[in-house]
Enzyme design. Structure first.
Site, PDB file in Angstrom:
ATOM      1  N   GLY A 276       0.882  -1.165   0.000  1.00 19.93           N
ATOM      2  CA  GLY A 276       0.000   0.000   0.000  1.00 19.93           C
ATOM      3  C   GLY A 276       0.917   1.211   0.000  1.00 19.93           C
ATOM      4  O   GLY A 276       1.736   1.362  -0.894  1.00 19.93           O
TER       5      GLY A 276
ATOM      6  N   SER B 279       3.539   2.942   2.654  1.00 14.65           N
ATOM      7  CA  SER B 279       4.136   2.695   3.974  1.00 14.65           C
ATOM      8  C   SER B 279       4.019   3.898   4.921  1.00 14.65           C
ATOM      9  O   SER B 279       3.902   3.728   6.132  1.00 14.65           O
ATOM     10  CB  SER B 279       5.593   2.266   3.835  1.00 14.65           C
TER      11      SER B 279
ATOM     12  N   CYS C 136       5.942  -5.612   0.099  1.00 11.48           N
ATOM     13  CA  CYS C 136       6.125  -4.256  -0.433  1.00 11.48           C
ATOM     14  C   CYS C 136       6.153  -3.209   0.698  1.00 11.48           C
ATOM     15  O   CYS C 136       7.128  -3.147   1.429  1.00 11.48           O
ATOM     16  CB  CYS C 136       5.074  -3.987  -1.494  1.00 11.48           C
TER      17      CYS C 136
ATOM     18  N   ARG D  13      13.021   2.820  -0.688  1.00 11.34           N
ATOM     19  CA  ARG D  13      11.664   2.933  -1.246  1.00 11.34           C
ATOM     20  C   ARG D  13      11.695   3.321  -2.719  1.00 11.34           C
ATOM     21  O   ARG D  13      12.623   3.982  -3.168  1.00 11.34           O
ATOM     22  CB  ARG D  13      10.867   3.989  -0.485  1.00 11.34           C
TER      23      ARG D  13
ATOM     24  N   HIS E 233       4.427  -8.516  -4.942  1.00  9.55           N
ATOM     25  CA  HIS E 233       3.064  -8.772  -4.440  1.00  9.55           C
ATOM     26  C   HIS E 233       2.596 -10.190  -4.791  1.00  9.55           C
ATOM     27  O   HIS E 233       1.909 -10.363  -5.799  1.00  9.55           O
ATOM     28  CB  HIS E 233       2.085  -7.779  -5.084  1.00  9.55           C
TER      29      HIS E 233
ATOM     30  N   GLU F  20       0.255 -11.771  -3.605  1.00 11.23           N
ATOM     31  CA  GLU F  20      -1.217 -11.864  -3.502  1.00 11.23           C
ATOM     32  C   GLU F  20      -1.900 -11.473  -4.810  1.00 11.23           C
ATOM     33  O   GLU F  20      -3.109 -11.610  -4.941  1.00 11.23           O
ATOM     34  CB  GLU F  20      -1.721 -11.000  -2.324  1.00 11.23           C
TER      35      GLU F  20
HETATM   36  N1  GLN Z   1       6.082   2.767  -2.677  1.00 13.04           N
HETATM   37  C1  GLN Z   1       5.245   2.272  -1.634  1.00 13.04           C
HETATM   38  C2  GLN Z   1       5.756   2.677  -0.265  1.00 13.04           C
HETATM   39  O1  GLN Z   1       6.743   3.312  -0.150  1.00 13.04           O
HETATM   40  C3  GLN Z   1       5.143   0.780  -1.683  1.00 13.04           C
HETATM   41  C4  GLN Z   1       4.313   0.368  -2.855  1.00 13.04           C
HETATM   42  C5  GLN Z   1       3.546  -0.888  -2.636  1.00 13.04           C
HETATM   43  O2  GLN Z   1       3.335  -1.334  -1.511  1.00 13.04           O
HETATM   44  N2  GLN Z   1       3.079  -1.439  -3.708  1.00 13.04           N
HETATM   45  O3  GLN Z   1       5.143   2.331   0.717  1.00 13.04           O
END
Ligand code: GLN
Length: 195
Positions: A48, A50, A80, A107, A172, A174
């Site tokens: 999602g 972070s 992620c 990130r 991911h 999932e």
């Molecule tokens: N770029 C997102 C972050 O820094 C991570 C992206 C993802 O979870 N798909 O949290």
């Protein structure tokens, strides 16, 4: 007894994890407050954003309770954003993190041009057939302590790791039909059972 797995449901791709876990015969608890953690055998922290998930973890004592449970050996799998939150260090960031795995996450590490992509990963622990991995603005792991094991790399970058009962992937699992990564996490849960 059915395995009861918690999925952190503050933000991000938690429903997809839920569906896979149910397909694998688990009972799933969506985790939104610290009392939801009671009685779970494992926890998944989804992808999602972070920073958003980190902010929400600081309301009440949810983040602190997760740290306590991890010290008590609760198996945790971060995908992620979940991987970023599990890392002890996040490059160029002072955002909230759980800091449970001894590694540094970078990130959005694959650059804007290739923000999202798919790749076939060689993951020897999961067998000889490669794993189709979906990366979405994904991090990679820049640096690890010797007690963190590398399960897969992509383009020379670390993208899948395990430290004791904790597992983290930059991709991911999932979002694909391949259930092997979740099955591997459930094996860790099983091994931890009763310990
Ligand atoms: N770029 C997102 C972050 O820094 C991570 C992206 C993802 O979870 N798909 O949290």
């Amino acid at each position: 007894m059915k395995k009861r797995i918690g999925v952190l449901a503050l933000q991000g791709a938690f429903r997809e994890h839920r569906l896979i876990l149910e397909q694998l015969g688990c009972e799933v608890t969506e985790i939104r407050k610290s009392s939801d953690l009671d009685g779970i055998h494992g926890l998944i922290i989804p992808g999602g954003e972070s920073t958003a998930i980190g902010k929400l973890l600081q309301f009440g004592d949810l983040g602190e309770k997760i740290k306590e449970k991890a010290i008590d050996n609760l198996p945790i799998f971060g995908t992620c954003s979940g991987m970023i939150l599990l890392s002890k260090r996040i490059e160029n960031s002072t955002q909230y993190n759980l800091g449970l795995m001894d590694m540094t996450a970078k990130r959005n590490a694959f650059g804007r041009q290739i923000a999202s992509f798919e790749a076939d990963l060689n993951v020897p622990t999961l067998g000889s057939q490669s794993v189709r991995a979906v990366f979405i603005r994904a991090p990679f792991i820049q640096e690890i302590a010797p007690n963190v094991g590398i399960l897969a790399e992509y383009d020379g970058k670390i993208v899948f790791v395990r430290q004791g009962n904790m597992l983290a992937s930059a991709f991911h699992p999932e979002l694909t039909e391949d259930l092997r990564v979740h099955r591997y996490f459930l094996k860790i849960v099983e091994e931890n059972w009763g310990n």
